[in-house]
Design a protein around this motif. Sequence first.
Motif, mmCIF file in Angstrom:
data_model
loop_
_atom_site.group_PDB
_atom_site.id
_atom_site.type_symbol
_atom_site.label_atom_id
_atom_site.label_comp_id
_atom_site.label_asym_id
_atom_site.label_seq_id
_atom_site.Cartn_x
_atom_site.Cartn_y
_atom_site.Cartn_z
ATOM 1 N N LYS A 16 61.892 49.086 30.596
ATOM 2 C CA LYS A 16 61.640 49.181 32.031
ATOM 3 C C LYS A 16 61.395 47.777 32.606
ATOM 4 N N TYR A 17 61.632 47.667 33.876
ATOM 5 C CA TYR A 17 61.410 46.389 34.562
ATOM 6 C C TYR A 17 59.928 46.039 34.558
ATOM 7 N N ASP A 18 59.627 44.810 34.157
ATOM 8 C CA ASP A 18 58.245 44.334 34.109
ATOM 9 C C ASP A 18 58.208 42.943 34.741
ATOM 10 N N PRO A 19 57.664 42.834 35.955
ATOM 11 C CA PRO A 19 57.673 41.527 36.643
ATOM 12 C C PRO A 19 56.823 40.475 35.944
ATOM 13 N N THR A 20 55.911 40.911 35.059
ATOM 14 C CA THR A 20 55.047 39.931 34.378
ATOM 15 C C THR A 20 55.663 39.390 33.091
ATOM 16 N N PHE A 21 56.771 39.998 32.668
ATOM 17 C CA PHE A 21 57.375 39.569 31.395
ATOM 18 C C PHE A 21 58.142 38.264 31.601
ATOM 19 N N LYS A 22 57.761 37.236 30.877
ATOM 20 C CA LYS A 22 58.388 35.917 30.999
ATOM 21 C C LYS A 22 58.856 35.377 29.638
ATOM 22 N N GLY A 23 59.204 36.270 28.737
ATOM 23 C CA GLY A 23 59.659 35.814 27.425
ATOM 24 C C GLY A 23 58.609 36.080 26.369
ATOM 25 N N PHE A 476 63.438 31.392 33.393
ATOM 26 C CA PHE A 476 64.286 31.597 34.566
ATOM 27 C C PHE A 476 64.872 30.275 35.049
ATOM 28 N N VAL A 477 64.061 29.217 35.008
ATOM 29 C CA VAL A 477 64.546 27.876 35.354
ATOM 30 C C VAL A 477 64.535 27.049 34.068
ATOM 31 N N LYS A 478 65.711 26.794 33.542
ATOM 32 C CA LYS A 478 65.844 26.082 32.267
ATOM 33 C C LYS A 478 66.075 24.598 32.542
ATOM 34 N N PRO A 479 65.372 23.699 31.886
ATOM 35 C CA PRO A 479 64.352 23.923 30.836
ATOM 36 C C PRO A 479 62.923 23.856 31.356
ATOM 37 N N ASP A 480 62.737 23.901 32.687
ATOM 38 C CA ASP A 480 61.393 23.711 33.244
ATOM 39 C C ASP A 480 60.408 24.778 32.779
ATOM 40 N N ASP A 481 60.890 26.028 32.644
ATOM 41 C CA ASP A 481 60.001 27.129 32.264
ATOM 42 C C ASP A 481 59.850 27.274 30.749
ATOM 43 N N MET A 482 60.448 26.373 29.991
ATOM 44 C CA MET A 482 60.352 26.432 28.525
ATOM 45 C C MET A 482 59.128 25.649 28.053
ATOM 46 N N PRO A 483 58.534 26.044 26.909
ATOM 47 C CA PRO A 483 57.421 25.241 26.364
ATOM 48 C C PRO A 483 57.914 23.865 25.936
ATOM 49 N N ALA A 484 57.017 22.905 25.859
ATOM 50 C CA ALA A 484 57.409 21.527 25.543
ATOM 51 C C ALA A 484 58.033 21.427 24.156
ATOM 52 N N ASN A 674 66.781 44.574 33.990
ATOM 53 C CA ASN A 674 67.143 44.073 35.311
ATOM 54 C C ASN A 674 68.493 44.632 35.754
ATOM 55 N N ASP A 675 68.757 44.483 37.047
ATOM 56 C CA ASP A 675 70.027 44.996 37.594
ATOM 57 C C ASP A 675 70.814 43.923 38.346
ATOM 58 N N GLY A 676 70.331 42.685 38.336
ATOM 59 C CA GLY A 676 71.061 41.608 39.000
ATOM 60 C C GLY A 676 70.754 41.465 40.474
ATOM 61 N N SER A 677 69.857 42.288 41.001
ATOM 62 C CA SER A 677 69.503 42.187 42.419
ATOM 63 C C SER A 677 68.542 41.013 42.623
ATOM 64 N N ALA A 678 68.242 40.737 43.873
ATOM 65 C CA ALA A 678 67.358 39.615 44.197
ATOM 66 C C ALA A 678 65.952 39.852 43.660
ATOM 67 N N SER A 679 65.534 41.121 43.644
ATOM 68 C CA SER A 679 64.183 41.421 43.157
ATOM 69 C C SER A 679 64.140 41.528 41.635
ATOM 70 N N ARG A 680 65.300 41.861 41.031
ATOM 71 C CA ARG A 680 65.348 41.988 39.571
ATOM 72 C C ARG A 680 66.568 41.235 39.037
ATOM 73 N N PRO A 681 66.559 39.900 39.154
ATOM 74 C CA PRO A 681 67.736 39.119 38.743
ATOM 75 C C PRO A 681 67.872 39.068 37.223
ATOM 76 N N TYR A 682 69.124 38.880 36.781
ATOM 77 C CA TYR A 682 69.373 38.681 35.347
ATOM 78 C C TYR A 682 68.905 37.289 34.921
ATOM 79 N N TYR A 683 68.467 37.198 33.687
ATOM 80 C CA TYR A 683 68.081 35.907 33.112
ATOM 81 C C TYR A 683 69.261 35.186 32.463
ATOM 82 N N MET A 684 70.315 35.931 32.183
ATOM 83 C CA MET A 684 71.494 35.317 31.567
ATOM 84 C C MET A 684 72.161 34.377 32.557
ATOM 85 N N SER A 685 72.894 33.411 32.031
ATOM 86 C CA SER A 685 73.595 32.464 32.897
ATOM 87 C C SER A 685 74.704 33.180 33.655
ATOM 88 N N SER A 686 75.098 32.606 34.790
ATOM 89 C CA SER A 686 76.133 33.239 35.618
ATOM 90 C C SER A 686 77.457 33.339 34.881
#
Length: 700
Positions: A16-23, A476-484, A674-686
């Motif tokens: 299910k969609y979870d807005p708090t899930f970040k990896g 979501f923003v690579k590599p800014d959102d990745m750990p060091a 996710n479904d690719g919408s603005a509220s639930r965008p895909y994390y995969m590259s375009s």
Amino acid sequence: MAEDGEYYGKHGEPRKYDPTFKGPIQNRGCTDIVCCILFVLALLGYIAVGILAWSQGDPRKVIYPTDSRGQFCGQAGTELEKKPLLFYFNIMKCASPMVLLEFQCPTTQMCVEKCPEKFMTLLKAYTNKNDFEYYKKFCKEGVTNTMVSFKTHALVYSDCPKLFIPVLNILYFRVCFPALGQKGKVITVGNISSFDDGYGNMRDAKDLTSPHRNATVVIEARQVVMKIFEDYTQSWYWILIGLVIAMVTSLLFIILLRYLAGIMVWVMIVLVILVIGYGIFHCYMEYAALKGEPGANVTIQQLGFQTDLSVYLQIRQTWLAFMIILAIVDVVIILLLIFLRKRILIAVALIKEASRAIGHVMCSLFFPLFTFVLLAIVIAYWAVTAVFLSTSNEPVYKVFNETLCEHSRKLCDPAVTQCPDSECLFAFYGGETVYHKYLIGLQFYNVFLFFWCANFVIGLGQMTLAGAFASYYWAFVKPDDMPAFPVFSSLGRSLRYHTGSLAFGSLILSIIQIIRVLLEYLDHKLKAKNKFAKFLLCCLKCCFWCLEKFIKFLNRNAYIMVAIYGKNFCTSARDAFFLLMRNMIRVAVLDKVTDFLLFLGKLLIVGLVGVFAFFFFSGRVKAFENTAPHLHYYWVPILTVVIGSYLIAHGFFSVYAMCVDTLFLCFCEDLERNDGSASRPYYMSSSLHEILITSKAKLY
């Protein structure tokens, strides 16, 4: 969203969609604590077994032959340092070849500097002072010609051999064997067909073949091993250069794959076909060149087993077999490429995404070195412990007699005389203590813990890489959102929280592997002639082989889910299995096609380095004739370079394979979350989204 809704009841509910899930979840707890405690206790027991083995074992028992007093022949720093060869007083008593190989012949054994080079009997030596001076070298200490008299004849016979015959100075084997030969169909020893046995009786040389015949095969094999060792000493420098070339080639290939994935995949496919095609051409040229050569038309079956493997390269059938095998491999690869041509385009997109992930986690390319070091430690500990366990027996002495003795073949003390004409001689290594009775159990424990630790190390590498690449995908923003430091962060999480899960998965796999070992052991020991028993063993081995492959596949994907969600092993294995079942077609036509392409990459590197090694070590290229070392078997360094190149290529490409598997599971979850919408965008590259989604029709 995964559309096979009818599968959800069978294979679990989609994510299910979870807005708090970040990896990979940071707030996690320890998993499978019971297995973690069990693994730690097993390791402590393993260390205890190693300490016990090291305190009781003595590797000299497998390095040096042992004389009748239990002393080691040729051991440095002892009085026998310059006497490396074992001499048997009466080799005629060694009726079994295994008696010679295990140094349990029922006759006096002593260490000598050189083996006898001529025929001589004790009676003949007594009549000539010079002969007796030579003969004394093969007698016990303290024997002089004044001791020799007919009154003390029996005493001397226990102190000296009745006779000795010309034997081979086999330094590699460290044992004096009769110098048997053949003139026509007549067996000879020292170029004669009969000899005096020391009692005035004439014996045929063929009487010596019983303890010698089968041992000759072992001697020849030992000589081949020593020649191979000499080849390694002559070519190790060039072998290292070949392996460095393989490492540089693999690294260069990975770097090019990072920036030119699409082009490199097709270049790789074409080059693999060309390299195999060249192999077919070379085999045909060798096959044609041997036409008309003496003995070239002999079949492999007629030739039989030869310790010198280069002999097989002198017959046409060998090159014909190589040519057929390579042709079949080439045709199979071409047919697979034809049928999978559409899937390859999709797999290339996944490889491109994996290349970008590795580009952001470059240290992952060198992480296999860490795994390799840990595996080397595990293998070294197992090997050393096994050697010390196998050499921790005590010397056992038995009574050997010429005349009737009630203590014959019974255990004895060398300091106590049992019968007048008997001797208490070293027989073998054994023991009756509790420790010695349970040695086989300790060896079994050593093997089992070796499997468990090795699988644990491999699993740790997989979970660490999975956590690092999952951090890339779910940023979501690579590599800014990745750990060091994604690799080190993942390694820390794996060791701190999931040692128990790693121990659980590796334990299951180790149990299956030890069962396979036991089945092989039973098959070897029973050698069942009953067809049903053979069929049953064959079925069991096949079933457990398939089960091992399945568990490896399940563990790999379970470790990915553990690295992402931090749940226990069973829950992660179930979630991974259901996720793959909900995307079964994608697994079959996408993930496995990618694995096939990466396998072709390994074949390409092995083929290129192997061809280079062949031309260099075989001396086929004139430019290398004076540079290449002179070897007994040029295939030794070639085979070493080929195997080493495959392991090196596998190490680099295993990072890619783990990256692809991790991204694939993340991609499947991304489609469900996710479904690719603005509220639930895909994390995969375009680009990946475009190819995978728009090519859905091709997949199905």
